[in-house]
Design a protein around this motif. Structure first.
Motif, short mmCIF file in Angstrom:
data_model
loop_
_atom_site.label_atom_id
_atom_site.label_comp_id
_atom_site.label_asym_id
_atom_site.label_seq_id
_atom_site.Cartn_x
_atom_site.Cartn_y
_atom_site.Cartn_z
N ALA B 112 34.56 35.03 42.21
CA ALA B 112 34.36 36.19 42.97
C ALA B 112 36.03 35.66 43.51
O ALA B 112 37.22 36.96 43.79
CB ALA B 112 34.27 35.45 44.44
N THR B 115 37.81 38.94 41.41
CA THR B 115 36.50 40.55 41.18
C THR B 115 37.37 40.92 43.00
O THR B 115 36.21 40.01 43.85
CB THR B 115 35.73 40.66 40.66
OG1 THR B 115 34.89 41.84 40.73
CG2 THR B 115 35.16 39.30 41.26
N GLY B 116 37.07 42.26 42.82
CA GLY B 116 36.93 42.88 44.30
C GLY B 116 35.64 43.01 44.32
O GLY B 116 35.24 44.23 45.60
N MET B 155 31.83 39.86 46.93
CA MET B 155 32.76 40.80 47.80
C MET B 155 32.72 40.41 49.23
O MET B 155 33.39 41.07 50.23
CB MET B 155 31.94 41.89 47.68
CG MET B 155 32.18 42.89 46.59
SD MET B 155 32.59 44.73 47.60
CE MET B 155 29.92 45.52 47.43
N LEU B 157 33.32 36.88 49.29
CA LEU B 157 35.11 35.31 49.06
C LEU B 157 36.09 36.99 49.25
O LEU B 157 35.94 38.01 48.02
CB LEU B 157 34.99 34.90 48.26
CG LEU B 157 34.26 33.77 48.49
CD1 LEU B 157 33.17 33.05 47.62
CD2 LEU B 157 34.33 32.51 49.42
N PRO B 158 37.21 36.87 49.16
CA PRO B 158 38.59 37.34 49.12
C PRO B 158 39.02 37.66 47.08
O PRO B 158 38.80 36.20 47.42
CB PRO B 158 39.08 37.28 50.05
CG PRO B 158 38.97 36.07 50.54
CD PRO B 158 37.32 35.73 50.04
N PRO B 159 39.02 38.58 46.89
CA PRO B 159 39.72 39.75 46.91
C PRO B 159 38.38 40.47 47.89
O PRO B 159 37.55 40.27 46.63
CB PRO B 159 40.50 41.01 46.38
CG PRO B 159 39.87 39.85 45.42
CD PRO B 159 40.34 38.87 45.27
N SER B 160 37.76 41.75 48.34
CA SER B 160 36.90 42.28 48.51
C SER B 160 37.20 43.83 49.17
O SER B 160 37.56 44.05 49.80
CB SER B 160 35.95 41.05 48.96
OG SER B 160 35.14 42.62 50.13
NA NA Z 1 36.23 39.52 45.74
#
Ligand code: NA
Ligand code: NA
Lengths: 186, 438, 334
Positions: B112, B115-116, B155, B157-160
Motif C-alpha cells: 500500500a 501504490t495510490g 487506498m 494507507l498513504p499514498p491514496s
Molecule cells: Na496507498
C-alpha cells in the motif's frame, strides 16, 4: 480434484489464438497494443530519469499517457472479448450449462447480439469525430499550442477500428451461439 | 416515469442483467444509454453520450498507469518472486491456520505504501498470492477473497488517490488526510488478521486445508535461504518506496518504475523467456482492456444517474428526515455503502460530498475524521456486488482459464467487507483513531 | 400559460471552485428571479457539477452534442476548441487585478470583429458574458526567489501553458496540477508550483512550499458562461435578457467572494508560516525581456482556426493601455 483445477497455472497456454482473417486482424491490433504498453513504460521511465538526473523532463507526458491508454484499450478490446477476458458473471450461465444448455446458448446469442448492436451504434456515432479530427486538426488536438500538442485523428482512427472490431467480434460470437443453440437438442 | 424512478428501475434491471451473464461493461453502457434516452427523450443525445464517454472516461494519467501496475504484478509472479516470498511467509506462519492469508494482508499493507490505487494491489496480489494459497490447499474462495479484501489497504494507507480527491473536494490538507489514514489502515489489517485466524479456528471449511501439512512437506528453510528468497521482493519494494519518498517519482508513476524494476529483476534471475514475456504482455493488455472498459461503463452509468437527479433526491430525503449531525453522518455512510454496490469510488465521492458538505459545514464536524469514514465506506463498495471493481480486477487478472467464478470472489470477499464495516464503526465511535497522529 | 424550459447545467470542476459555486448560488437563482418577474417562463434545471455529467475538458463537445445546455466556456480547459478564450495566458506579466483583466478581455472580444462570432460558429456555443479571472499567478516554493538565479535548477509544477513562462530562468517545469501539488512537493518530485493564492492556500500548500514568490505573471482570465446555440436560438428576448443579467450578477458575486477569499487566504498563509518574497524588479525585467515571445504559437493556433488571434491580443493590449496599464514588453510589436 475440483479445487486443483481452479488454480490458474503459471504455465497456462497462451490465450487462444484467433484463427481466420478476422482473427489475424484483431491479433495484429492486439500485438500493437501490447507493444504500446512497453512504449508507455519506457516513456514514463524516461520522463522520471530526465527530470531527476538531467533536469529535463519530457514535455507532454500526461497528454501522451492519456492518449496512449485509450489507444491501448480499444486496440485490444476485440481480442480481449474473443479470449473470454471481458468481465461477466457466470452464476446463471454455469447453472444453465448443466441444466439447460440450449437456453444458455439462446441467452448468449441475445447478449452477444446486444453487445454487437450497442457497439455498432457507438461506431456509427463515433465516425463523425474521426472525420472532423482529420479535416480540422487545428481544432482537434491534445495539449497546448506553444508547449506541446498532439493531433487526435490517429487516436480516433484507432479507437474507431477497435469499436468496429469489437462489434464484429460480438456478432461472430452471437452467430456461433445461435448455431450451437440450433445444434443442441432441447 | 420521473428521473428518480428511471434510476431505480435501471438499478433493478442492471442486477438482473449482470447476474444473467451479460458482460458487466455492456450492461452498464446499455442501461446508461436507455436511461439517458428516456430522461432526455432523444436518441442522438443518448448515443452521443456514449461516444463522449468512450473518448474521455479513461483518457487520464491515472488510468494510463493501470497496465503498468498490472505488468509489474505479472512479472513478479512469472519471475517466481511471489512464490519465493510466499514460501518464506508459509514457513513463518506455518503454525498458524490461515497463515498465508495473514501473510497476504501483511504484504498488502506494505505494498500500500507504493501504490495510490486499490486496483493495482488487487492485480498484483492476484498473481502473486492466489496461486500460492491454492497450492497450499486454501479454498479458491478464500484465496481470492483475501486478495480482494486486502487490496482496499492500497487506498486507505498513504499514498491514496481517494484521499487526494477528498482533500480537493473539501479543501482539507492532503498531508493530514494521509496521516489520518494510517492508524485505521493498520487497525483494518489487524482486524483482517484476527478475522482470518478466527475463521481458521471456527470456520475452517471456508479457508480450506491451509495449515501445517502443506508446509511440512518440505524441510525447514535456513535463514540464509529465506533471505535469499526474499531479496528480490525487498529490493523491488525498496526501489519503489525509495523512489516515491526520495522524490524521484509520484505514486502514479510508481507503476512504470515498478514494472521496469520487476522486468530487470526477472531478467537478472533468468526466469523470463521471450515467450513468457510476450505472454505476460498479452495478458497485461487483456486485463487492462477489461478493467478500463468497465471504467468506461461505470463512468457512463454515474453520468446517467447524475442526470436522473437521484443523488440530489437522496440528499434532500436525508436532510428532510430531520436527523441530527450524528444521524446525517450515519445516513451519509449508509448512502455511500448503498451507492458502492453500483458505482465506482470516485463517482460516489463526487456525487455525495457536494450534497453532504454544505449540511455538515459549520457544525464542527472534523472533516479529516469524516474523510477517513468516507474513504472506508466507499472502499467497502469495491467488494460488494453487483459492481465491485476490486473483485472484477481479481477476475480479470485470473484470466479466462481460471475456474474461479465472479460469484466465488464476491462470496470470498464478503467476510472482508463485513470486517471493513466493523472498522468503519470503530472509527466512527473512536474518532481519535483517525486524529491521534495529527 | 407558463412555458417550461428543461435545461441541463454541468461543469467539469466541483463546487469548491468559486466559478462553479456561483453558477449554482448566483447565476441560477438570478435567472429564476428575473423570469419570475413576468412568470411567462420557468426553467427546470438539471445540475451536475464536478464531472458527474461532463468531464473537465469535454465541455465543448458536450455542448455540441446537446448533453449540456448551460455551462462554462473555458479556453484553459478546452484549448483546442476554445483556445481564443485563454488569450491572457499568451500575455503573461499583465495586470494583477482580475476584474481589470476580465473587463479588458471582454472588451477585446466584443470589439474585435468576428472574434466571438467565429467562436460561436465553430463551437455551437453562445458566449453570454459572465467572464471571470483567477487572481495573480505567482510561484509557491520551498526556496525563496529574490533574483532569477535563485530559480536555477529548481523544479516547479504547473499546467503546460504556465510552464512556458519559465523559459530562460533555469527553472525546470514539470507538468502537474493542484490535485497532486501537495504530495509531489512534499516528497520532492518538484520544489514548488505555479499557481494562485485562492487555490494554493485552501490546499494548504504553504505547509510544503512556504515561500510565496511575487513574480506577478498576472491575473488570468479563464472564460465565461455559455449556452448551446441550439437552445439559445429558441429563447425569447426576455429569457435572453434574464440570462445576460444573471451572467453579470455571476461575475460580480464571483469577484466579491474571490476578493474576500484573497484577503483571508493571505492572512491564513502568513499566520501559518508562509511568507511573501519579493523578486528584485531589475531581475524581473530581465526575465521578461529574455522570455521567448509567448504570443506567437498562441496567435498562430488561433489564426489556423480562422479566428482573429492577433487582433484580439492587440485589442486587449490597447484596452489595458487606455485604462492605464502598459505591458513591460510589447510582445505584439515584435
Ligand atoms: Na496507498
Ligand atoms: Na460494489
Amino acid at each position: 480434484m475440483a479445487e486443483e483445477a481452479a488454480i490458474p497455472r503459471e504455465d497456462a497456454p497462451p490465450p487462444r489464438m484467433p484463427s481466420g482473417p478476422f482473427g489475424r486482424v484483431i491479433g495484429v491490433m492486439n500485438a500493437v497494443g501490447t507493444l504500446w504498453i512497453i512504449g508507455l513504460m519506457v516513456l514514463i521511465n524516461s520522463d522520471i530519469f530526465g527530470r531527476s538526473f538531467l533536469h529535463h523532463p519530457i514535455a507532454g507526458v500526461p497528454e501522451l499517457v492519456a492518449f496512449s491508454i485509450v489507444g491501448i484499450v480499444f486496440l485490444q478490446l476485440a481480442h480481449t472479448l474473443r479470449s473470454g477476458s471481458m468481465t461477466r458473471s457466470d452464476v446463471l450461465l454455469n447453472v444453465l450449462e448443466r441444466r439447460a444448455p440450449r437456453a444458455r446458448f439462446v441467452l448468449l446469442t441475445i447478449f452477444h447480439l446486444l453487445g454487437g448492436a450497442l457497439m455498432l451504434i457507438v461506431a456509427w456515432k463515433y465516425w463523425p469525430s474521426v472525420v472532423a479530427a482529420w479535416q480540422h486538426p487545428e481544432r482537434n488536438f491534445m495539449g497546448n499550442p506553444g508547449f506541446f500538442t498532439i493531433p487526435q485523428w490517429p487516436l480516433f482512427i484507432l479507437v474507431f477500428l477497435g469499436i468496429v472490431a469489437t462489434a464484429i467480434q460480438f456478432l461472430l460470437l452471437s452467430w456461433n451461439d445461435f448455431n450451437s443453440a440450433r445444434g443442441v437438442r432441447p | 416515469m420521473n428521473g428518480v424512478e428511471i434510476a431505480f428501475v435501471s438499478i433493478a434491471i442492471m442486477l438482473v442483467l449482470i447476474y444473467s451473464g451479460l458482460h458487466v461493461a455492456i450492461a452498464l453502457i446499455l442501461l446508461s444509454f436507455c436511461g439517458v434516452w428516456l430522461l432526455r427523450g432523444n436518441f442522438d443525445i443518448a448515443s452521443n453520450m456514449l461516444v463522449l464517454a468512450f473518448k474521455d472516461a479513461i483518457s487520464d494519467y491515472i488510468f494510463g498507469v493501470v497496465p503498468l501496475f498490472v505488468l509489474m504484478g505479472l512479472l513478479v509472479a512469472v519471475a517466481g518472486i511471489g512464490r519465493d516470498t510466499f514460501e518464506v511467509a508459509a514457513q513463518v506462519f506455518r503454525r498458524v491456520l490461515g497463515g498465508l492469508g495473514i501473510a497476504t494482508v501483511a504484504a498488502n499493507a506494505v505494498f500500500a505504501a507504493i501504490t495510490g490505487i486499490s486496483i493495482a494491489s488487487a492485480a498484483v496480489f492476484t498473481k502473486v498470492a492466489v496461486p500460492e494459497m491454492m497450492r497450499h490447499g486454501y479454498t479458491p474462495r478464500f484465496a481470492v477473497g483475501v486478495v480482494a479484501g486486502s487490496s482496499v489497504l492500497g487506498m486507505l494507507l498513504p499514498p491514496s488517490l481517494l484521499f487526494i480527491l477528498y482533500g480537493v473536494l473539501t479543501e482539507q490538507s492532503v498531508g493530514s488526510l494521509f496521516i489520518a489514514g494510517i492508524i485505521p489502515g493498520i487497525v483494518l489489517s489487524l482486524v483482517y488478521c484476527a478475522g482470518i485466524f478466527s475463521m481458521g479456528r471456527w470456520w475452517p471449511s471456508f479457508i480450506g486445508t491451509g495449515k501445517a501439512e502443506a508446509a511440512e512437506e518440505k524441510p525447514d528453510m535456513s535463514v540464509v535461504e529465506m533471505l535469499n528468497k526474499l531479496a528480490p521482493i525487498v529490493i523491488l519494494i525498496a526501489v519503489v518506496l525509495g523512489g516515491i519518498y526520495g522524490g524521484y517519482f509520484t505514486p502514479t508513476e510508481a507503476g512504470a518504475a515498478g514494472a521496469l524494476g520487476a522486468l530487470i529483476v526477472s531478467l537478472a534471475k533468468r526466469r523470463l523467456s521471450w515467450a513468457s514475456f510476450w505472454q505476460v504482455l498479452v495478458q497485461t493488455g487483456h486485463t487492462t482492456s477489461s478493467i478500463c472498459f468497465l471504467i468506461v461503463g461505470a463512468s457512463l452509468y454515474s453520468r446517467m444517474l447524475a442526470m436522473s437527479g437521484m443523488p440530489g433526491w437522496l440528499g434532500s430525503w436525508v436532510v428532510d428526515s430531520g436527523l441530527g449531525i450524528t444521524g446525517i453522518i450515519v445516513a451519509l455512510m449508509v448512502v455511500i455503502i448503498l451507492l458502492g454496490t453500483i458505482l465506482d469510488s470516485a463517482s460516489i465521492m463526487l456525487l455525495t460530498l457536494p450534497i453532504a458538505l454544505p449540511i455538515l459545514n459549520g457544525t464542527g464536524v472534523d472533516l479529516i475524521w469524516l474523510g477517513v469514514l468516507v474513504v472506508i465506506a466507499i472502499e467497502i463498495g469495491l467488494l460488494t456486488p453487483p459492481f465491485g471493481i476490486a473483485v472484477f480486477v481479481v477476475k480479470a487478472t485470473l484470466g479466462p482459464d481460471s475456474k474461479v467464478t465472479l460469484n466465488d470472489i464476491f462470496a470470498g470477499a464478503f467476510p472482508f467487507a463485513v470486517m471493513m464495516a466493523f472498522v468503519l464503526i470503530l472509527v466512527f465511535l473512536f474518532p481519535s483513531l483517525a486524529t491521534a497522529l495529527l | 400559460g407558463q412555458e417550461t424550459l428543461n435545461l441541463t447545467v454541468a461543469t467539469g470542476h466541483p463546487e469548491v471552485f468559486l466559478w462553479v459555486k456561483h453558477l449554482k448560488e448566483t447565476f441560477i437563482p438570478t435567472v429564476d428571479a428575473e423570469l419570475a418577474k413576468t412568470g411567462k417562463t420557468k426553467v427546470n434545471w438539471t445540475q451536475g457539477y464536478g464531472g458527474t455529467i461532463v468531464k473537465l475538458g469535454s465541455e465543448t463537445e458536450a455542448f455540441q452534442q446537446g448533453i449540456i445546455d448551460v455551462g462554462q466556456m473555458s479556453g484553459v480547459f478546452n484549448p483546442a476548441t476554445m483556445g481564443l478564450l485563454n488569450l491572457t495566458y499568451a500575455m503573461p506579466f499583465g495586470p494583477a487585478d482580475p476584474r481589470a483583466v476580465t473587463e479588458a478581455v471582454e472588451d477585446a472580444l466584443n470589439k474585435t470583429e468576428g472574434a466571438l462570432a467565429a467562436l460561436e460558429e465553430a463551437t455551437g456555443v453562445v458566449y453570454i458574458g459572465g467572464g471571470i479571472a483567477i487572481d495573480d499567478y505567482n510561484i509557491g516554493s520551498t526556496k525563496a526567489f529574490t533574483k532569477v538565479a535563485d530559480m536555477n535548477g529548481v523544479k516547479l509544477g504547473g499546467a503546460g501553458p504556465n510552464l512556458a513562462w519559465l523559459a530562460g530562468t533555469g527553472a525546470v517545469g514539470v507538468q502537474g496540477s493542484f490535485v497532486t501539488f501537495y504530495n509531489d512537493i512534499k516528497t520532492g518530485v518538484y520544489d514548488g508550483y505555479i499557481g494562485w493564492m485562492t487555490a494554493g492556500v485552501p490546499a494548504k500548500l504553504y505547509e510544503v512550499a512556504p515561500n510565496w514568490n511575487q513574480v506577478h505573471f498576472g491575473a488570468m482570465y479563464i472564460g465565461g458562461l455559455g449556452v448551446s446555440k441550439q437552445q439559445w436560438d429558441t429563447f425569447s428576448d426576455e429569457v435572453k435578457a434574464a440570462f445576460r443579467t444573471a451572467a453579470a450578477a455571476y461575475t460580480k458575486a464571483y469577484f466579491d467572494e474571490q476578493d474576500a477569499r484573497y484577503e483571508s487566504s493571505k492572512k491564513a498563509m502568513l499566520e501559518n508560516g508562509g511568507k511573501i518574497v519579493e523578486l528584485d524588479p531589475a531581475e524581473h525585467s530581465a526575465w521578461i525581456k529574455a522570455l521567448p515571445n509567448p504570443t506567437k504559437a498562441w496567435a498562430a493556433a488561433a489564426e489556423a482556426r480562422g479566428e482573429p488571434g492577433k487582433k484580439v491580443l492587440e485589442a486587449y493590449r490597447d484596452d489595458l493601455k487606455a485604462k492605464g496599464f502598459t505591458f513591460e514588453r510589447d510582445y505584439l510589436a515584435e
